[in-house]
Design a protein around this motif. Structure first.
Motif, PDB file in Angstrom:
ATOM      1  N   LYS A 137       0.816  -1.217   0.000  1.00 23.41           N
ATOM      2  CA  LYS A 137       0.000   0.000   0.000  1.00 23.41           C
ATOM      3  C   LYS A 137       0.852   1.269   0.000  1.00 23.41           C
ATOM      4  CE  LYS A 137      -3.954  -1.989   2.473  1.00 23.41           C
ATOM      5  NZ  LYS A 137      -4.828  -1.879   3.669  1.00 23.41           N
ATOM      6  N   HIS A 138       2.158   1.113  -0.021  1.00 21.25           N
ATOM      7  CA  HIS A 138       3.022   2.265   0.185  1.00 21.25           C
ATOM      8  C   HIS A 138       3.862   2.607  -1.042  1.00 21.25           C
ATOM      9  CE1 HIS A 138       1.774   2.129   4.335  1.00 21.25           C
ATOM     10  NE2 HIS A 138       2.153   0.880   4.394  1.00 21.25           N
ATOM     11  N   GLY A 139       3.280   2.481  -2.214  1.00 23.63           N
ATOM     12  CA  GLY A 139       3.965   2.975  -3.404  1.00 23.63           C
ATOM     13  C   GLY A 139       4.723   1.930  -4.175  1.00 23.63           C
ATOM     14  N   GLU A 140       5.445   2.414  -5.173  1.00 28.93           N
ATOM     15  CA  GLU A 140       6.097   1.535  -6.137  1.00 28.93           C
ATOM     16  C   GLU A 140       7.240   0.731  -5.545  1.00 28.93           C
ATOM     17  OE1 GLU A 140       9.095   4.912  -7.962  1.00 28.93           O
ATOM     18  OE2 GLU A 140       7.309   4.326  -9.083  1.00 28.93           O
ATOM     19  N   ARG A 141       7.791   1.151  -4.415  1.00 30.44           N
ATOM     20  CA  ARG A 141       8.889   0.387  -3.816  1.00 30.44           C
ATOM     21  C   ARG A 141       8.461  -1.028  -3.432  1.00 30.44           C
ATOM     22  NH1 ARG A 141      13.587   3.063  -1.870  1.00 30.44           N
ATOM     23  NH2 ARG A 141      14.063   4.623  -3.437  1.00 30.44           N
ATOM     24  N   ALA A 142       7.172  -1.250  -3.315  1.00 30.46           N
ATOM     25  CA  ALA A 142       6.690  -2.577  -2.936  1.00 30.46           C
ATOM     26  C   ALA A 142       6.657  -3.539  -4.112  1.00 30.46           C
ATOM     27  CB  ALA A 142       5.295  -2.470  -2.325  1.00 30.46           C
ATOM     28  N   PHE A 143       6.782  -3.020  -5.322  1.00 27.93           N
ATOM     29  CA  PHE A 143       6.719  -3.850  -6.525  1.00 27.93           C
ATOM     30  C   PHE A 143       8.131  -3.999  -7.091  1.00 27.93           C
ATOM     31  CE2 PHE A 143       2.657  -1.910  -5.828  1.00 27.93           C
ATOM     32  CZ  PHE A 143       1.742  -2.908  -6.127  1.00 27.93           C
ATOM     33  N   LEU A 144       8.734  -5.152  -6.821  1.00 31.86           N
ATOM     34  CA  LEU A 144      10.140  -5.361  -7.168  1.00 31.86           C
ATOM     35  C   LEU A 144      10.290  -6.230  -8.415  1.00 31.86           C
ATOM     36  CD1 LEU A 144      11.612  -6.074  -3.609  1.00 31.86           C
ATOM     37  CD2 LEU A 144      11.323  -3.868  -4.751  1.00 31.86           C
ATOM     38  N   ARG A 145      11.214  -5.832  -9.251  1.00 34.50           N
ATOM     39  CA  ARG A 145      11.595  -6.622 -10.433  1.00 34.50           C
ATOM     40  C   ARG A 145      13.087  -6.882 -10.281  1.00 34.50           C
ATOM     41  NH1 ARG A 145      13.225  -5.237 -15.911  1.00 34.50           N
ATOM     42  NH2 ARG A 145      12.487  -6.822 -17.398  1.00 34.50           N
ATOM     43  N   ILE A 146      13.417  -8.043  -9.709  1.00 34.17           N
ATOM     44  CA  ILE A 146      14.780  -8.363  -9.305  1.00 34.17           C
ATOM     45  C   ILE A 146      15.482  -9.149 -10.413  1.00 34.17           C
ATOM     46  CG2 ILE A 146      16.207  -9.474  -7.554  1.00 34.17           C
ATOM     47  CD1 ILE A 146      13.803  -9.286  -5.645  1.00 34.17           C
ATOM     48  N   ALA A 147      16.569  -8.610 -10.894  1.00 38.10           N
ATOM     49  CA  ALA A 147      17.351  -9.318 -11.911  1.00 38.10           C
ATOM     50  C   ALA A 147      17.907 -10.604 -11.314  1.00 38.10           C
ATOM     51  CB  ALA A 147      18.489  -8.419 -12.400  1.00 38.10           C
ATOM     52  N   GLU A 172      16.127 -12.342  11.222  1.00 43.53           N
ATOM     53  CA  GLU A 172      17.436 -11.693  11.296  1.00 43.53           C
ATOM     54  C   GLU A 172      18.273 -11.927  10.037  1.00 43.53           C
ATOM     55  OE1 GLU A 172      18.383  -9.614  13.600  1.00 43.53           O
ATOM     56  OE2 GLU A 172      16.505  -9.876  14.685  1.00 43.53           O
ATOM     57  N   ILE A 173      17.903 -12.915   9.231  1.00 40.31           N
ATOM     58  CA  ILE A 173      18.641 -13.162   7.985  1.00 40.31           C
ATOM     59  C   ILE A 173      18.544 -11.946   7.078  1.00 40.31           C
ATOM     60  CG2 ILE A 173      18.795 -14.614   5.924  1.00 40.31           C
ATOM     61  CD1 ILE A 173      17.735 -16.929   7.537  1.00 40.31           C
ATOM     62  N   ARG A 174      17.440 -11.253   7.130  1.00 40.79           N
ATOM     63  CA  ARG A 174      17.216 -10.063   6.304  1.00 40.79           C
ATOM     64  C   ARG A 174      18.254  -8.983   6.606  1.00 40.79           C
ATOM     65  NH1 ARG A 174      13.032  -7.173   3.460  1.00 40.79           N
ATOM     66  NH2 ARG A 174      12.453  -5.182   4.407  1.00 40.79           N
ATOM     67  N   GLY A 175      18.485  -8.718   7.882  1.00 40.37           N
ATOM     68  CA  GLY A 175      19.497  -7.737   8.255  1.00 40.37           C
ATOM     69  C   GLY A 175      20.906  -8.207   7.944  1.00 40.37           C
ATOM     70  N   LEU A 176      21.151  -9.511   8.156  1.00 42.05           N
ATOM     71  CA  LEU A 176      22.468 -10.071   7.853  1.00 42.05           C
ATOM     72  C   LEU A 176      22.772  -9.953   6.369  1.00 42.05           C
ATOM     73  CD1 LEU A 176      25.012 -11.716   8.529  1.00 42.05           C
ATOM     74  CD2 LEU A 176      23.623 -13.795   8.250  1.00 42.05           C
ATOM     75  N   ASN A 203      18.639  -0.635  -0.129  1.00 41.53           N
ATOM     76  CA  ASN A 203      17.356  -0.005   0.143  1.00 41.53           C
ATOM     77  C   ASN A 203      16.297  -0.443  -0.868  1.00 41.53           C
ATOM     78  OD1 ASN A 203      15.415   2.375  -0.548  1.00 41.53           O
ATOM     79  ND2 ASN A 203      16.068   2.804   1.546  1.00 41.53           N
ATOM     80  N   LEU A 204      16.666  -0.460  -2.143  1.00 43.66           N
ATOM     81  CA  LEU A 204      15.746  -0.861  -3.198  1.00 43.66           C
ATOM     82  C   LEU A 204      15.355  -2.328  -3.074  1.00 43.66           C
ATOM     83  CD1 LEU A 204      17.337   0.948  -6.281  1.00 43.66           C
ATOM     84  CD2 LEU A 204      15.135   1.475  -5.226  1.00 43.66           C
ATOM     85  N   LEU A 205      16.338  -3.168  -2.762  1.00 43.52           N
ATOM     86  CA  LEU A 205      16.078  -4.605  -2.676  1.00 43.52           C
ATOM     87  C   LEU A 205      15.173  -4.934  -1.490  1.00 43.52           C
ATOM     88  CD1 LEU A 205      16.682  -7.253  -4.056  1.00 43.52           C
ATOM     89  CD2 LEU A 205      18.773  -7.460  -2.698  1.00 43.52           C
ATOM     90  N   MET A 206      15.359  -4.202  -0.398  1.00 45.63           N
ATOM     91  CA  MET A 206      14.504  -4.421   0.767  1.00 45.63           C
ATOM     92  C   MET A 206      13.102  -3.855   0.563  1.00 45.63           C
ATOM     93  SD  MET A 206      16.834  -3.931   4.188  1.00 45.63           S
ATOM     94  CE  MET A 206      17.803  -5.308   4.824  1.00 45.63           C
ATOM     95  N   GLY A 207      12.966  -2.945  -0.387  1.00 42.63           N
ATOM     96  CA  GLY A 207      11.660  -2.355  -0.631  1.00 42.63           C
ATOM     97  C   GLY A 207      11.301  -1.268   0.345  1.00 42.63           C
ATOM     98  N   HIS A 208      12.306  -0.714   1.029  1.00 44.12           N
ATOM     99  CA  HIS A 208      12.044   0.346   2.002  1.00 44.12           C
ATOM    100  C   HIS A 208      11.780   1.675   1.304  1.00 44.12           C
ATOM    101  CE1 HIS A 208      14.310  -1.950   5.407  1.00 44.12           C
ATOM    102  NE2 HIS A 208      13.050  -2.303   5.302  1.00 44.12           N
ATOM    103  N   THR A 209      10.907   2.454   1.907  1.00 51.44           N
ATOM    104  CA  THR A 209      10.585   3.760   1.332  1.00 51.44           C
ATOM    105  C   THR A 209      11.588   4.826   1.746  1.00 51.44           C
ATOM    106  OG1 THR A 209       9.096   4.164   3.205  1.00 51.44           O
ATOM    107  CG2 THR A 209       8.118   3.259   1.187  1.00 51.44           C
ATOM    108  N   THR A 210      12.332   4.561   2.816  1.00 52.88           N
ATOM    109  CA  THR A 210      13.342   5.525   3.269  1.00 52.88           C
ATOM    110  C   THR A 210      14.637   4.797   3.592  1.00 52.88           C
ATOM    111  OG1 THR A 210      12.770   5.356   5.622  1.00 52.88           O
ATOM    112  CG2 THR A 210      11.526   6.950   4.294  1.00 52.88           C
TER     113      THR A 210
END
Length: 368
Positions: free
Chosen positions: A234-244, A318-322, A338-345
């Motif tokens: 619900k928080h914008g385009e960062r939630a829609f990822l196209r990962i190579a 915790e794997i996400r942060g690692l 930042n882009l890969l995590m999908g964070h807005t900031t």
């Protein structure tokens, strides 16, 4: 809790008096607590009648004469779920979690009449059954329920929200430790092959467990993995990822595809027993809770967290942060992570990766 049904041998006992073995005990009609009344039936019956006359004179007995049973907390829960819950636009898992708490309300104070509710009753129920985050969540549910009941006129006119007046407890600070790359490899070695794939997928893609378990092989198209992040859609385009799809990610996907059984999901396994759940599409599908529990079992079966208290041991999340830290260590930029995590900031990303910084101990003791 609901009072026990009367048997033929105890049908002559006064209301709220029960026989437990050779002992009689009285159930408080408002708090639901039991009080021992000894073994003498005559004495126990006399005491129960006196207590009923005092405790029920303004509620149960009056309502019985008037033919009005009065709404209970169980009825409030039923009405809330029927009329209100679906209007809040919550996701299935959030609703499931709320229903879990609502069931606790039904089990704990469900038979209490709404008009007999006291702040002491709600406060004691919370204090006796919950702590920390569980206390906060159940208190919030009570506040919401009572607010809805007042708005619908189920409580007496002028009723204040007694749940909102209960104590707001400060939660204990989280003590969970971060996951190191050495611990990751040790836990991975003790994990089943399907869990190894899930761990690798989490480390490389940096996605949350809820998104990992929904990934399908069909989500890979034209050399990219398409992910719609559930938590931030619900928080914008960062939630829609196209990962190579890199060579590393392609290798993980290939290994996962080779694992039995044949499945449309990247994270899959042969279930110990087939138990359907809401949203299930295939018998091999893994729930996010299953992923968390499997990781915890592998973690505790390995030597990765020896000497660390149970409540401090790192979880699958915790794997996400690692993974974010590993990307930075290999020279990738913060914006890349930042882009890969999908964070807005960037601040959200830093909150994950900075926990993994190895700080150098020093001092500043210059005398002025």
């Amino acid at each position: 809790m609901a009072p026990r049904r009367r048997s033929k041998s105890t049908s002559d006992l006064p209301e709220n008096l029960y026989l437990n073995g050779i002992y009689y005990r009285y159930r408080h009609p408002k708090s639901g607590e039991y009080h021992q009344m000894g073994t003498d039936k005559k004495t126990a019956c006399q005491a129960a009648k006196k207590l009923n006359a005092v405790l029920m004179q303004d509620s149960d007995l009056v309502r019985r004469v008037l033919g009005d049973s009065g709404a209970t907390w169980s009825q409030l829960v039923d009405r809330f779920k029927l009329e209100r819950q679906h209007q809040e636009g919550k996701k299935t898992r959030t609703v499931d979690e709320e229903n879990y708490r609502l069931q606790h309300v039904v089990d704990g104070i469900g038979q209490i009449a709404l008009e007999d509710t006291t702040q002491k009753l709600l406060s004691e129920w919370l204090d006796k059954n919950f702590t920390n985050n569980a206390y906060t969540k159940h208190r919030g549910t009570l506040v919401k329920l009572m607010s809805y009941g007042i708005a619908k006129g189920m409580f007496p006119d002028g009723q204040q929200n007694l749940a909102a007046a209960t104590l707001i407890e400060r939660e204990a600070p989280k003590v969970r430790k971060v996951l190191t790359i050495e611990q990751f490899h040790t836990i991975r070695a003790a994990a089943d092959p399907w869990l190894q794939s899930a761990m690798d997928l989490a480390l490389v893609t940096l996605q949350r467990r809820g998104d990992l378990v929904k990934m399908k092989f069909s989500d890979i198209r034209d050399g990219h993995l398409y992910v719609i992040q559930n938590k931030t859609e619900k928080h914008g385009e960062r939630a829609f990822l196209r990962i190579a799809v890199s060579d590393t990610l392609a290798s993980i996907v290939t290994r996962s595809r080779a694992l039995p059984p044949l499945s449309p999901f990247m994270v899959h396994r042969i279930p110990d027993r087939r138990v359907s759940f809401i949203g299930q599409e295939h018998h091999s599908q893994v729930r996010d809770q299953t992923l968390t529990k499997a990781f915890a079992r592998a973690r505790d079966a390995s030597t990765a967290c020896d000497g660390i208290r149970q409540e401090e041991r790192p979880t699958f999340h915790e794997i996400r942060g690692l993974g974010g830290k590993q990307y930075l260590a290999q020279g990738f930029s913060k914006e890349y992570v930042n882009l890969l995590m999908g964070h807005t900031t960037q601040r959200m990303t830093d909150s994950y990766t900075e926990q993994h910084i190895n700080w150098t101990e020093c001092a500043a003791e210059l005398k002025l």
